[in-house]
Design a protein around this motif. Structure first.
Motif, short mmCIF file in Angstrom:
data_model
loop_
_atom_site.label_atom_id
_atom_site.label_comp_id
_atom_site.label_asym_id
_atom_site.label_seq_id
_atom_site.Cartn_x
_atom_site.Cartn_y
_atom_site.Cartn_z
N SER A 165 0.80 -1.21 0.00
CA SER A 165 0.00 0.00 0.00
C SER A 165 0.84 1.27 0.00
O SER A 165 0.34 2.35 -0.31
CB SER A 165 -0.93 0.01 1.22
OG SER A 165 -0.17 -0.05 2.42
N ARG A 184 -0.78 0.72 -3.98
CA ARG A 184 -2.16 1.15 -4.08
C ARG A 184 -2.66 1.73 -2.76
O ARG A 184 -2.09 1.48 -1.71
CB ARG A 184 -3.05 -0.02 -4.51
CG ARG A 184 -3.27 -1.01 -3.40
CD ARG A 184 -3.45 -2.45 -3.83
NE ARG A 184 -3.67 -3.29 -2.66
CZ ARG A 184 -2.74 -3.60 -1.77
NH1 ARG A 184 -1.52 -3.15 -1.92
NH2 ARG A 184 -3.02 -4.35 -0.74
N TRP A 185 -3.75 2.46 -2.85
CA TRP A 185 -4.49 2.95 -1.68
C TRP A 185 -3.61 3.74 -0.70
O TRP A 185 -3.60 3.49 0.48
CB TRP A 185 -5.16 1.80 -0.93
CG TRP A 185 -6.17 1.08 -1.72
CD1 TRP A 185 -6.07 -0.18 -2.23
CD2 TRP A 185 -7.45 1.55 -2.14
NE1 TRP A 185 -7.19 -0.52 -2.94
CE2 TRP A 185 -8.07 0.52 -2.89
CE3 TRP A 185 -8.14 2.74 -1.95
CZ2 TRP A 185 -9.34 0.67 -3.45
CZ3 TRP A 185 -9.41 2.88 -2.51
CH2 TRP A 185 -9.99 1.85 -3.24
N ASN A 208 -5.12 4.40 -6.97
CA ASN A 208 -5.75 5.08 -5.84
C ASN A 208 -4.73 5.77 -4.94
O ASN A 208 -4.77 5.65 -3.71
CB ASN A 208 -6.59 4.10 -5.02
CG ASN A 208 -7.89 3.75 -5.70
OD1 ASN A 208 -8.74 4.62 -5.92
ND2 ASN A 208 -8.05 2.50 -6.04
#
Length: 508
Positions: A165, A184-185, A208
């Motif tokens: 992440s 991600r995220w 994201n």
């Protein structure tokens, strides 16, 4: 199980490796085709064969495993291409029995110890507590998929694939052999300079990330084959000289800039496929630059987005936006086409050419304020979804003539959305033929004068900002006999449902 083992033993060695690796996914997991092929690449299970690119080899492996029933429930994506599958439980048990301690899935609890033999680790839940000491004796870890957001980056030289992440490379991390990185995220400010310390990187996926900036030195990574960027709105410019990445096969997003090395011409020699979203087309200075992008030569493209932003080609600009669009002709392989913010009045000749658009399944034309007419979309045989928004001068969706008696307009269309088309009067200029025989869902918003046509298969209608409610509802009652869902809001006038209109869901 014995029969399955016999089937497995009859596979080629490369297929055996690719199949058994799928034990890293839990039972009933939806395995994304592109994702698993990229992981096979990262781990060296597949390689190019002569003139056949490694991705094409991966596609062949996938097809062979699917054909021999090692995979099941192959699912098509929105443009009709096979995108994912699952494994039968027995085949999954077989893969696990083959991998043994080499493959481990952590779904809950606390991870304090790992087998020294583990090669592939998948953390599934954010409820898992992970002790970094568990990785100290694991020297052969090759794949670490962290969907639990543990924030750990294992310090192992053998690591080939990493999904996390948030990524910051510390001095203790030796990831010289990393080939696959997915981040991600993350909402943290992130300038991924540390990516440039990964000389073997082939696949970079960013998703994201709300405060992401790409490093200018990204083109140092000459092995890069796939750069996938999704939902990272903070990116305002690309690293310069992206055209130097001569092995690049996927560049999901490219933002045209005005600085040297950020022009559209950087795409000229890249053999791109899959999805390509081009933003910042207002920065293209002339038709020649657009033509040098060589979109027509990129035969593996399936999805193309063209987007103009800001004060794109506003009055006073010497750029002829219609000629720029004309030079951006795509290959005839497209399945999905999106155009947003185009300021020209006329569309290009290639947008009226059925041979170019023949395979389109999805079309979106958004905020093309000055356009006076649309391409002959009704004649596209495969078109299933059409979304038209923000065109103040358009009177009909398709203005073409249909001379043949048996000819149908929009023969495959299933979903239609029209929004902010204040002068739209009808779907076809000439509605004397059969049209939209398969349309199941219609969305209307800010379309004041639309005459509801005969829609024999429509089951769902969503309508907003309707001026003449009475005449509109009468048209619905007369022409939408199969309607099951009716959702109408922000209307003017008295609305009385015809007695014969039987809907299962009504929202007003």
């Amino acid at each position: 199980m014995r029969a399955l083992k016999l089937s497995y033993s009859n596979l080629e060695l490369s297929l055996r490796r690719c199949f058994s690796f799928c034990a890293i996914f839990p039972k009933d997991f939806e395995i994304v085709k592109e994702e698993v092929i990229h992981l096979w690449m990262a781990n060296g299970f597949i390689k190019s064969e002569g003139n056949v690119e490694v991705e094409d080899v991966g596609n062949k492996v996938w097809k062979k495993l699917d054909r021999r029933s090692f995979f099941q429930e192959a699912q098509s994506d929105e443009i009709g291409m096979i995108g994912s599958c699952k494994m039968y439980d027995l085949f999954h048990d077989l893969a696990q029995s083959i991998m043994g301690e080499e493959c481990m899935i952590i779904e809950k609890g606390r991870l304090t110890q790992l087998s020294t033999r583990v090669h592939h680790l998948h953390v599934l839940s954010s409820n898992i507590s992970v002790d970094m000491a568990a990785f100290k004796k694991v020297e052969s870890l090759r794949t670490f998929l962290d969907f639990g957001n543990t924030g750990l980056v294992p310090s192992t030289r053998c690591l080939r694939a990493l999904c996390i992440s948030y990524f910051v490379l510390s001095p203790r991390n030796d990831l010289a052999h990393l080939r696959y990185l997915s981040v991600r995220w993350s909402s943290k400010a992130c300038l991924l300079n540390s990516i440039c310390q990964l000389p073997k990187l082939q696949i970079l996926k960013l998703e994201n990330m709300s405060q992401l900036r790409l490093p200018k030195e990204l083109t140092q990574l000459q092995d890069l084959r796939h750069i996938v960027i999704n939902k990272c709105e903070s990116i305002s410019e690309m690293p310069p000289n992206i055209g130097k990445l001569r092995h690049l096969r996927t560049l999901s997003t490219y933002i045209v800039g005005s600085k040297a090395g950020c022009e559209l011409t950087e795409l000229h020699s890249l053999k791109l496929g899959g999805t390509l979203r081009i933003e910042g087309l207002e920065n293209v200075p002339n038709e020649w630059d657009a033509k040098q992008a060589n979109l027509i030569g990129k035969k593996d493209l399936n999805i193309l987005h063209l987007s103009w932003g800001g004060s794109a080609n506003s009055e006073g600009s010497n750029v002829n936006v219609e000629r720029v669009l004309g030079a951006l002709q795509p290959p005839s392989t497209l399945k999905s086409f999106v155009m947003k913010g185009y300021k020209g009045r006329q569309l290009s000749s290639w947008m009226r050419n059925g041979a170019v658009l023949r395979d389109l399944v999805e079309v979106k034309l958004l905020d093309c304020d000055n356009c006076e007419e649309l391409p002959p979309l009704g004649k596209l045989p495969q078109l299933k979804r059409l979304d038209v928004r923000g065109m103040k001068n358009v009177k009909w969706i398709d203005g073409e003539s249909y001379e043949a008696v048996e000819e149908k307009a929009f023969p495959s269309l299933e979903e239609l959305r029209v929004e902010n088309l204040p002068t739209l009067e009808r779907l076809l200029r000439d509605e004397g033929i059969e049209m939209v025989p398969r349309l199941s869902q219609l969305r209307i918003d800010g379309v004041m004068n639309l005459k509801v046509p005969h829609l024999p298969s429509a089951e769902k209608l969503y309508a907003r900002r309707i001026d003449a409610a009475t005449s509109f509802i009468e048209g619905v009652g007369e022409n939408m006999g199969c309607l099951k869902t009716l959702d109408i809001r922000v209307i003017k006038g008295v609305m009385v449902l015809p007695y014969h209109l039987k809907v299962e869901y009504l929202q007003v």
